[in-house]
Design a protein around this motif. Structure first.
Motif, mmCIF file in Angstrom:
data_model
loop_
_atom_site.group_PDB
_atom_site.id
_atom_site.type_symbol
_atom_site.label_atom_id
_atom_site.label_comp_id
_atom_site.label_asym_id
_atom_site.label_seq_id
_atom_site.Cartn_x
_atom_site.Cartn_y
_atom_site.Cartn_z
ATOM 1 N N LEU A 24 0.846 -1.188 0.000
ATOM 2 C CA LEU A 24 0.000 0.000 0.000
ATOM 3 C C LEU A 24 0.885 1.243 0.000
ATOM 4 O O LEU A 24 1.911 1.267 0.674
ATOM 5 N N ASP A 25 0.463 2.261 -0.746
ATOM 6 C CA ASP A 25 1.237 3.496 -0.766
ATOM 7 C C ASP A 25 0.507 4.651 -0.091
ATOM 8 O O ASP A 25 0.925 5.797 -0.171
ATOM 9 N N SER B 85 -2.610 5.532 -0.822
ATOM 10 C CA SER B 85 -3.641 6.076 -1.701
ATOM 11 C C SER B 85 -4.867 5.166 -1.748
ATOM 12 O O SER B 85 -4.776 3.973 -1.460
ATOM 13 N N SER C 166 -4.236 2.256 -4.191
ATOM 14 C CA SER C 166 -3.541 1.063 -3.693
ATOM 15 C C SER C 166 -4.456 0.226 -2.809
ATOM 16 O O SER C 166 -4.364 -0.995 -2.795
ATOM 17 N N GLU C 167 -5.363 0.882 -2.094
ATOM 18 C CA GLU C 167 -6.280 0.168 -1.207
ATOM 19 C C GLU C 167 -7.400 -0.537 -1.963
ATOM 20 O O GLU C 167 -8.069 -1.407 -1.406
ATOM 21 N N ARG D 82 3.790 -1.274 3.802
ATOM 22 C CA ARG D 82 3.983 0.124 3.393
ATOM 23 C C ARG D 82 5.483 0.338 3.291
ATOM 24 O O ARG D 82 6.225 0.087 4.230
ATOM 25 N N MET E 89 -1.727 -6.390 -5.647
ATOM 26 C CA MET E 89 -1.573 -4.940 -5.645
ATOM 27 C C MET E 89 -2.342 -4.294 -6.790
ATOM 28 O O MET E 89 -2.685 -4.958 -7.757
ATOM 29 N N SER E 90 -2.587 -3.005 -6.624
ATOM 30 C CA SER E 90 -3.250 -2.220 -7.662
ATOM 31 C C SER E 90 -2.189 -1.529 -8.502
ATOM 32 O O SER E 90 -1.080 -1.278 -8.053
ATOM 33 N N THR E 91 -2.572 -1.189 -9.718
ATOM 34 C CA THR E 91 -1.672 -0.480 -10.613
ATOM 35 C C THR E 91 -2.421 0.651 -11.289
ATOM 36 O O THR E 91 -3.633 0.561 -11.513
ATOM 37 N N HIS E 92 -1.691 1.713 -11.627
ATOM 38 C CA HIS E 92 -2.294 2.846 -12.331
ATOM 39 C C HIS E 92 -2.658 2.492 -13.761
ATOM 40 O O HIS E 92 -3.470 3.155 -14.376
ATOM 41 N N ALA F 6 4.633 -1.871 -10.074
ATOM 42 C CA ALA F 6 3.886 -3.113 -10.308
ATOM 43 C C ALA F 6 4.557 -3.959 -11.382
ATOM 44 O O ALA F 6 4.660 -5.179 -11.245
#
Length: 158
Positions: free
Chosen positions: A9-10, A12, A15-16, A37, A110-113, A127
């Motif tokens: 998580l960053d 944001s 990320s959540e 983190r 994880m999430s990515t932009h 990522a």
């Protein structure tokens, strides 16, 4: 199958966003979630960009990070999910990979932009680096605008 998932998580909402998927499967699969983190050190380029007025107060950043992670842990535990958190200092992609090994994670989620082309070239992709170098499967949720697209998962050979 998967028993221990590392969730970087960053701080944001992006990320959540992967947490909703992970928590939906964690309970039924009896998974443990390890929240991570990574605090990246302040680089000389950051100091220069800020006009030399940046000081890296690591102690304050660590305290703020603990305050950020605590309610997430409480919320997950309230749902009956075994949860822990880890804070590491260094380059995000390196520390995510190191934490996965150290924590015995058998999945990284994880999430990515979802940047591509010039955006990825200019900003890099944590990522993407994790996906390329992880020793365990990586589950990515791509975030585009206000929606999260179907996840992509890369299986690795063990």
């Amino acid at each position: 199958m998967y028993k221990r998932v590392l969730v970087p998580l960053d701080g944001s909402e992006l990320s959540e966003s992967v947490l909703s998927f992970v928590t939906d499967i964690a309970g039924p699969l009896d998974m443990t979630i390890v929240l991570l983190r990574v605090l990246e050190p302040v680089t000389p380029a950051m100091v220069e960009a800020a006009g030399g007025a940046v000081a890296d107060d690591l102690e304050t950043r660590l305290r703020d990070t603990a305050e950020y992670l605590a309610p997430l842990e409480v919320g997950l535990r309230a749902r009956g999910i075994e949860t822990s958190s880890v804070v590491r200092v260094g380059r995000a992609e390196d520390e995510i990979l190191a934490a996965a090994r150290a924590e015995g994670a058998d999945l990284i989620a994880m999430s990515t932009h979802g940047r591509s082309g010039l955006g990825r070239l200019l900003f890099g992709s944590v990522a993407e680096q994790v996906l390329r170098h992880a020793d365990v499967p990586v589950f990515l949720m791509r975030h585009v605008g206000q929606r999260t697209t179907m996840p992509y998962m890369k299986e690795t050979k063990r």
